[in-house]
Design a protein around this motif. Sequence first.
Motif, mmCIF file in Angstrom:
data_model
loop_
_atom_site.group_PDB
_atom_site.id
_atom_site.type_symbol
_atom_site.label_atom_id
_atom_site.label_comp_id
_atom_site.label_asym_id
_atom_site.label_seq_id
_atom_site.Cartn_x
_atom_site.Cartn_y
_atom_site.Cartn_z
ATOM 1 N N LYS A 126 1.991 -2.247 -15.047
ATOM 2 C CA LYS A 126 2.021 -0.883 -15.584
ATOM 3 C C LYS A 126 1.518 0.119 -14.536
ATOM 4 O O LYS A 126 2.129 1.171 -14.309
ATOM 5 N N GLU A 127 0.405 -0.204 -13.878
ATOM 6 C CA GLU A 127 -0.146 0.691 -12.858
ATOM 7 C C GLU A 127 0.809 0.830 -11.668
ATOM 8 O O GLU A 127 0.973 1.918 -11.114
ATOM 9 N N LEU A 128 1.428 -0.283 -11.286
ATOM 10 C CA LEU A 128 2.363 -0.256 -10.155
ATOM 11 C C LEU A 128 3.533 0.680 -10.447
ATOM 12 O O LEU A 128 3.958 1.464 -9.584
ATOM 13 N N TRP A 129 4.034 0.624 -11.662
ATOM 14 C CA TRP A 129 5.152 1.484 -12.044
ATOM 15 C C TRP A 129 4.716 2.949 -12.093
ATOM 16 O O TRP A 129 5.442 3.841 -11.634
ATOM 17 N N GLU A 130 3.552 3.210 -12.658
ATOM 18 C CA GLU A 130 3.077 4.580 -12.800
ATOM 19 C C GLU A 130 2.756 5.233 -11.457
ATOM 20 O O GLU A 130 2.967 6.436 -11.284
ATOM 21 N N GLU A 131 2.248 4.451 -10.506
ATOM 22 C CA GLU A 131 1.746 5.041 -9.264
ATOM 23 C C GLU A 131 2.709 4.919 -8.089
ATOM 24 O O GLU A 131 2.606 5.675 -7.128
ATOM 25 N N LEU A 132 3.654 3.968 -8.159
ATOM 26 C CA LEU A 132 4.614 3.817 -7.067
ATOM 27 C C LEU A 132 6.061 3.767 -7.554
ATOM 28 O O LEU A 132 6.985 3.715 -6.736
ATOM 29 N N GLY A 133 6.279 3.748 -8.864
ATOM 30 C CA GLY A 133 7.633 3.791 -9.407
ATOM 31 C C GLY A 133 8.477 2.569 -9.117
ATOM 32 O O GLY A 133 9.706 2.659 -9.040
ATOM 33 N N VAL A 134 7.823 1.398 -8.959
ATOM 34 C CA VAL A 134 8.557 0.170 -8.650
ATOM 35 C C VAL A 134 8.020 -0.990 -9.489
ATOM 36 O O VAL A 134 6.956 -0.895 -10.097
ATOM 37 N N GLN A 135 8.778 -2.085 -9.470
ATOM 38 C CA GLN A 135 8.352 -3.306 -10.120
ATOM 39 C C GLN A 135 8.175 -4.394 -9.069
ATOM 40 O O GLN A 135 8.734 -4.313 -7.972
ATOM 41 N N ALA A 136 7.383 -5.398 -9.414
ATOM 42 C CA ALA A 136 7.148 -6.499 -8.485
ATOM 43 C C ALA A 136 8.131 -7.632 -8.741
ATOM 44 O O ALA A 136 8.428 -7.963 -9.886
ATOM 45 N N GLU A 137 8.631 -8.207 -7.657
ATOM 46 C CA GLU A 137 9.513 -9.367 -7.758
ATOM 47 C C GLU A 137 8.693 -10.642 -7.943
ATOM 48 O O GLU A 137 9.082 -11.550 -8.676
ATOM 49 N N LYS A 138 7.540 -10.690 -7.252
ATOM 50 C CA LYS A 138 6.644 -11.830 -7.354
ATOM 51 C C LYS A 138 5.200 -11.331 -7.452
ATOM 52 O O LYS A 138 4.845 -10.302 -6.869
ATOM 53 N N TRP A 139 4.384 -12.096 -8.162
ATOM 54 C CA TRP A 139 2.959 -11.781 -8.293
ATOM 55 C C TRP A 139 2.137 -12.973 -7.820
ATOM 56 O O TRP A 139 2.516 -14.120 -8.032
ATOM 57 N N LYS A 140 1.001 -12.688 -7.201
ATOM 58 C CA LYS A 140 0.046 -13.745 -6.865
ATOM 59 C C LYS A 140 -1.357 -13.234 -7.138
ATOM 60 O O LYS A 140 -1.722 -12.139 -6.704
ATOM 61 N N SER A 141 -2.128 -14.015 -7.866
ATOM 62 C CA SER A 141 -3.508 -13.638 -8.173
ATOM 63 C C SER A 141 -4.425 -14.047 -7.033
ATOM 64 O O SER A 141 -4.354 -15.171 -6.532
ATOM 65 N N PHE A 142 -5.301 -13.121 -6.644
ATOM 66 C CA PHE A 142 -6.311 -13.405 -5.626
ATOM 67 C C PHE A 142 -7.712 -13.517 -6.231
ATOM 68 O O PHE A 142 -8.705 -13.482 -5.519
ATOM 69 N N GLY A 143 -7.800 -13.612 -7.554
ATOM 70 C CA GLY A 143 -9.105 -13.745 -8.201
ATOM 71 C C GLY A 143 -9.731 -12.401 -8.532
ATOM 72 O O GLY A 143 -9.053 -11.370 -8.583
ATOM 73 N N LYS A 144 -11.024 -12.413 -8.749
ATOM 74 C CA LYS A 144 -11.750 -11.220 -9.204
ATOM 75 C C LYS A 144 -12.690 -10.691 -8.130
ATOM 76 O O LYS A 144 -13.159 -11.441 -7.266
ATOM 77 N N ILE A 145 -12.967 -9.385 -8.220
ATOM 78 C CA ILE A 145 -13.976 -8.748 -7.371
ATOM 79 C C ILE A 145 -14.942 -7.966 -8.254
ATOM 80 O O ILE A 145 -14.613 -7.591 -9.376
ATOM 81 N N VAL A 146 -16.142 -7.756 -7.723
ATOM 82 C CA VAL A 146 -17.143 -6.907 -8.380
ATOM 83 C C VAL A 146 -17.444 -5.782 -7.397
ATOM 84 O O VAL A 146 -18.188 -5.970 -6.439
ATOM 85 N N PRO A 147 -16.854 -4.605 -7.595
ATOM 86 C CA PRO A 147 -16.932 -3.557 -6.573
ATOM 87 C C PRO A 147 -18.306 -2.940 -6.384
ATOM 88 O O PRO A 147 -18.649 -2.510 -5.291
ATOM 89 N N ASP A 148 -19.109 -2.878 -7.448
ATOM 90 C CA ASP A 148 -20.433 -2.253 -7.322
ATOM 91 C C ASP A 148 -21.365 -2.819 -8.387
ATOM 92 O O ASP A 148 -21.487 -2.274 -9.471
ATOM 93 N N SER A 149 -22.032 -3.928 -8.060
ATOM 94 C CA SER A 149 -22.910 -4.571 -9.039
ATOM 95 C C SER A 149 -24.254 -3.864 -9.171
ATOM 96 O O SER A 149 -25.050 -4.208 -10.041
ATOM 97 N N GLY A 150 -24.508 -2.872 -8.319
ATOM 98 C CA GLY A 150 -25.764 -2.129 -8.416
ATOM 99 C C GLY A 150 -25.775 -1.135 -9.562
ATOM 100 O O GLY A 150 -26.835 -0.817 -10.103
ATOM 101 N N ALA A 151 -24.597 -0.628 -9.935
ATOM 102 C CA ALA A 151 -24.551 0.389 -10.983
ATOM 103 C C ALA A 151 -23.514 0.113 -12.055
ATOM 104 O O ALA A 151 -23.624 0.616 -13.170
ATOM 105 N N MET A 152 -22.499 -0.695 -11.728
ATOM 106 C CA MET A 152 -21.393 -0.898 -12.661
ATOM 107 C C MET A 152 -21.372 -2.333 -13.183
ATOM 108 O O MET A 152 -21.719 -3.263 -12.456
ATOM 109 N N SER A 153 -20.944 -2.477 -14.436
ATOM 110 C CA SER A 153 -20.857 -3.803 -15.057
ATOM 111 C C SER A 153 -19.430 -4.325 -15.076
ATOM 112 O O SER A 153 -19.106 -5.198 -15.866
#
Length: 260
Positions: A126-153
């Motif tokens: 959904k975000e890819l379509w809204e922000e770049l107007g395209v769809q993905a042919e293939k997807w690959k998951s790279f896992g999770k990140i925690v961008p700021d554990s000092g202030a954000m949950s």
Amino acid sequence: MDSIEKYLELSRMCTELFAQSEELPLVLDPKELYAFAQKSGRKIGIVYESRYHLMVVDVVRAKNGSLFAYERLMNRVMRGAVVIVPYYNGKYILLRQYRHALREYQYGFPRGFGEEGISAKENAGKELWEELGVQAEKWKSFGKIVPDSGAMSSKADVFLAELNEAPQVIQEEEIVGHIALDWEQLGEWIRDGKITDGFTLAAYAKMREQLSTMLTENMQRSDLTVYEQAQGFQMMLDMGDTVEDIAEKSGFSATTVRRR
């Protein structure tokens, strides 16, 4: 409900974010919370709500037994936040977007808050379509990140999206354009300080780790041509491996790596 009642309800709904710890035990007894709020003059619990965020002020107990307030920012939808790494024609696509919190422009991979009723992968599409107007042919998951554990949950899922067509120029949500960089250029922009967004840097690190593993496994195949070997070696060099590192990972001698 007041801010403390809302807080206690949230603690029952999202138990993982209110897990007790010997290091910083949370005070979840209503009497103690109201007493602390009255004595300290601080507003406790869920002190602010928006469409995207909850501003939470916890009361925690220090090791000496004293109590103090400790704030954190939670996403209203706790799961499903995403970072998308768009890949098209050998290059990675980054948005140029104005960030209100910094009051300046940044380059970064598309990202978005979680949304109710859809999975992280569906949200990425959904975000890819809204922000770049395209769809993905293939997807690959790279896992999770925690961008700021000092202030954000919050945590975010990182996806590589191989595009089936060129991205569009969509100017919304303060997005003013995008840029396409190959792997070497992406590293150069990061080293030069042109890319500073934490989500993007974390996604790059996850991607680099995954690609390094994939390349190492691929280089051990017996059916690769000399040209394919040379391409793989060059990409590993671009990712920061030394000749000696590549030799150790791939099983080829350092001399062979240099000659390729």
